[in-house]
Motif scaffolding. Structure first.
Motif, PDB file in Angstrom:
ATOM      1  N   GLU A 208       0.827  -1.208   0.000  1.00  0.00           N
ATOM      2  CA  GLU A 208       0.000   0.000   0.000  1.00  0.00           C
ATOM      3  C   GLU A 208       0.859   1.255   0.000  1.00  0.00           C
ATOM      4  O   GLU A 208       0.548   2.244  -0.679  1.00  0.00           O
ATOM      5  CB  GLU A 208      -0.931   0.004   1.218  1.00  0.00           C
ATOM      6  CG  GLU A 208      -1.888   1.188   1.248  1.00  0.00           C
ATOM      7  CD  GLU A 208      -2.826   1.156   2.441  1.00  0.00           C
ATOM      8  OE1 GLU A 208      -3.710   2.040   2.521  1.00  0.00           O
ATOM      9  OE2 GLU A 208      -2.675   0.268   3.306  1.00  0.00           O
ATOM     10  N   VAL A 209       1.966   1.225   0.755  1.00  0.00           N
ATOM     11  CA  VAL A 209       2.884   2.364   0.787  1.00  0.00           C
ATOM     12  C   VAL A 209       3.486   2.593  -0.587  1.00  0.00           C
ATOM     13  O   VAL A 209       3.576   3.730  -1.069  1.00  0.00           O
ATOM     14  CB  VAL A 209       3.983   2.135   1.843  1.00  0.00           C
ATOM     15  CG1 VAL A 209       5.072   3.213   1.736  1.00  0.00           C
ATOM     16  CG2 VAL A 209       3.382   2.137   3.238  1.00  0.00           C
ATOM     17  N   ASP A 211       2.243   1.627  -3.554  1.00  0.00           N
ATOM     18  CA  ASP A 211       1.214   2.090  -4.488  1.00  0.00           C
ATOM     19  C   ASP A 211       0.889   3.563  -4.263  1.00  0.00           C
ATOM     20  O   ASP A 211       0.792   4.346  -5.229  1.00  0.00           O
ATOM     21  CB  ASP A 211      -0.066   1.255  -4.330  1.00  0.00           C
ATOM     22  CG  ASP A 211       0.100  -0.166  -4.850  1.00  0.00           C
ATOM     23  OD1 ASP A 211       1.077  -0.423  -5.579  1.00  0.00           O
ATOM     24  OD2 ASP A 211      -0.741  -1.015  -4.520  1.00  0.00           O
ATOM     25  N   ASN A 212       0.741   3.957  -3.004  1.00  0.00           N
ATOM     26  CA  ASN A 212       0.432   5.358  -2.705  1.00  0.00           C
ATOM     27  C   ASN A 212       1.595   6.267  -3.074  1.00  0.00           C
ATOM     28  O   ASN A 212       1.391   7.394  -3.564  1.00  0.00           O
ATOM     29  CB  ASN A 212       0.086   5.529  -1.230  1.00  0.00           C
ATOM     30  CG  ASN A 212      -1.246   4.908  -0.853  1.00  0.00           C
ATOM     31  OD1 ASN A 212      -2.097   4.669  -1.712  1.00  0.00           O
ATOM     32  ND2 ASN A 212      -1.447   4.627   0.425  1.00  0.00           N
ATOM     33  N   GLY A 213       2.809   5.783  -2.849  1.00  0.00           N
ATOM     34  CA  GLY A 213       3.979   6.579  -3.204  1.00  0.00           C
ATOM     35  C   GLY A 213       4.079   6.803  -4.695  1.00  0.00           C
ATOM     36  O   GLY A 213       4.348   7.925  -5.147  1.00  0.00           O
ATOM     37  N   THR A 215       1.611   6.698  -6.876  1.00  0.00           N
ATOM     38  CA  THR A 215       0.499   7.569  -7.273  1.00  0.00           C
ATOM     39  C   THR A 215       0.778   9.027  -6.930  1.00  0.00           C
ATOM     40  O   THR A 215       0.440   9.942  -7.694  1.00  0.00           O
ATOM     41  CB  THR A 215      -0.802   7.109  -6.584  1.00  0.00           C
ATOM     42  OG1 THR A 215      -1.089   5.774  -6.973  1.00  0.00           O
ATOM     43  CG2 THR A 215      -1.972   8.004  -6.964  1.00  0.00           C
ATOM     44  N   SER A 216       1.442   9.248  -5.798  1.00  0.00           N
ATOM     45  CA  SER A 216       1.711  10.620  -5.351  1.00  0.00           C
ATOM     46  C   SER A 216       2.627  11.387  -6.299  1.00  0.00           C
ATOM     47  O   SER A 216       2.657  12.630  -6.277  1.00  0.00           O
ATOM     48  CB  SER A 216       2.326  10.617  -3.948  1.00  0.00           C
ATOM     49  OG  SER A 216       3.684  10.180  -3.986  1.00  0.00           O
ATOM     50  N   LYS A 219       1.589  14.491  -8.305  1.00  0.00           N
ATOM     51  CA  LYS A 219       1.428  15.821  -7.709  1.00  0.00           C
ATOM     52  C   LYS A 219       2.617  16.719  -8.075  1.00  0.00           C
ATOM     53  O   LYS A 219       3.739  16.240  -8.224  1.00  0.00           O
ATOM     54  CB  LYS A 219       1.324  15.715  -6.185  1.00  0.00           C
ATOM     55  CG  LYS A 219       0.137  14.916  -5.686  1.00  0.00           C
ATOM     56  CD  LYS A 219      -0.120  15.166  -4.210  1.00  0.00           C
ATOM     57  CE  LYS A 219       1.020  14.727  -3.331  1.00  0.00           C
ATOM     58  NZ  LYS A 219       0.696  14.874  -1.877  1.00  0.00           N
TER      59      LYS A 219
END
Length: 237
Positions: A208-209, A211-213, A215-216, A219
């Motif tokens: 999850e970390v 995937d979120n990283g 995706t981030s 930004k």
């Protein structure tokens, strides 16, 4: 301005062909902002430090895969050098590992954060600007930079003022006195490097970390703005 850069690590061998080593990253970052800067690199990770704090006008540190609490022979002399810079009120900007070195050297505490890994692009609330910064527009409410860390500053040293932070990383940017600036994020890291570094550490990162990283990375980041702030701070007398 002559900047002494204390190199605390090397980029992984498998990532250097695409992204270069830390000296190349800092040269690109700083010379893009001011091509007249003189940069001198010291391999602190090999025990190489300036013989005298006045060898350079100001100093910066790189990040590192190591932790400031690791039992490595080159870390205590580096902490002692930082304390000497503090005693002489010599300007220093600490990046990531260097940010944590400042805290530890001056009596703060650094530990592996219960929040876990911070990777990708992190956004922090901006409370104040470093000394000497001349904003060219309205001061933003938040600041976004690429991050890559497990450890965090968990106790501030005396005289520290928090300039930016978030629930995940409360002490993301600090100033100590008029001469030390610590930044947990990496203005020198590109998004492609951040992506490749995360993928290279895939086995160490929870899914999850990771995937979120990844995706981030969509930004925007404030690397150029923060670089200008760092140089304004270093030039401020």
């Amino acid at each position: 301005m002559k900047i002494g850069i204390l190199q605390c690590d090397d980029v992984r061998d498998d990532l250097q062909p695409a992204h270069g080593n830390y000296p190349a990253m800092f040269e690109q970052l700083l010379h893009h902002a001011d091509d007249q800067l003189e940069l001198v690199f010291y391999r602190a990770l090999d025990g190489e430090l300036p013989a005298d704090v006045d060898e350079c006008d100001v100093y910066m540190t790189t990040g590192s895969r190591h932790g400031v609490n690791d039992d490595l022979p080159w870390i205590p002399p580096l902490l002692a050098f930082i304390r000497e810079l503090d005693a002489r009120q010599k300007k220093l900007v600490g990046i990531c590992f260097g940010h944590q070195l400042i805290a530890k050297a001056l009596g703060g505490k650094v530990a592996q954060a219960s929040q876990g890994w911070g990777v990708g692009v992190a956004t922090h609330d901006l409370m104040a600007l470093p000394d000497g910064v001349q904003p060219m527009a309205a001061i933003p409410d938040a600041l976004s930079l690429v991050v890559s860390h497990q450890d965090q500053v968990v106790k501030l040293p005396d005289r520290a003022v928090v300039l930016a932070g978030s629930d995940f990383c409360p002490y993301a940017m600090i100033q100590v006195g008029p001469h030390f600036l610590g930044i947990q994020g990496h203005p020198e890291f590109s998004k492609p490097y951040s992506k490749d570094l995360m993928l290279a550490r895939k086995a160490s990162l929870p899914a999850e970390v990771l995937d979120n990283g990844l995706t981030s990375l969509q930004k925007p980041v404030d690397a150029e703005r923060v670089t200008r702030w760092m140089l304004d701070f270093l030039r401020n007398t």
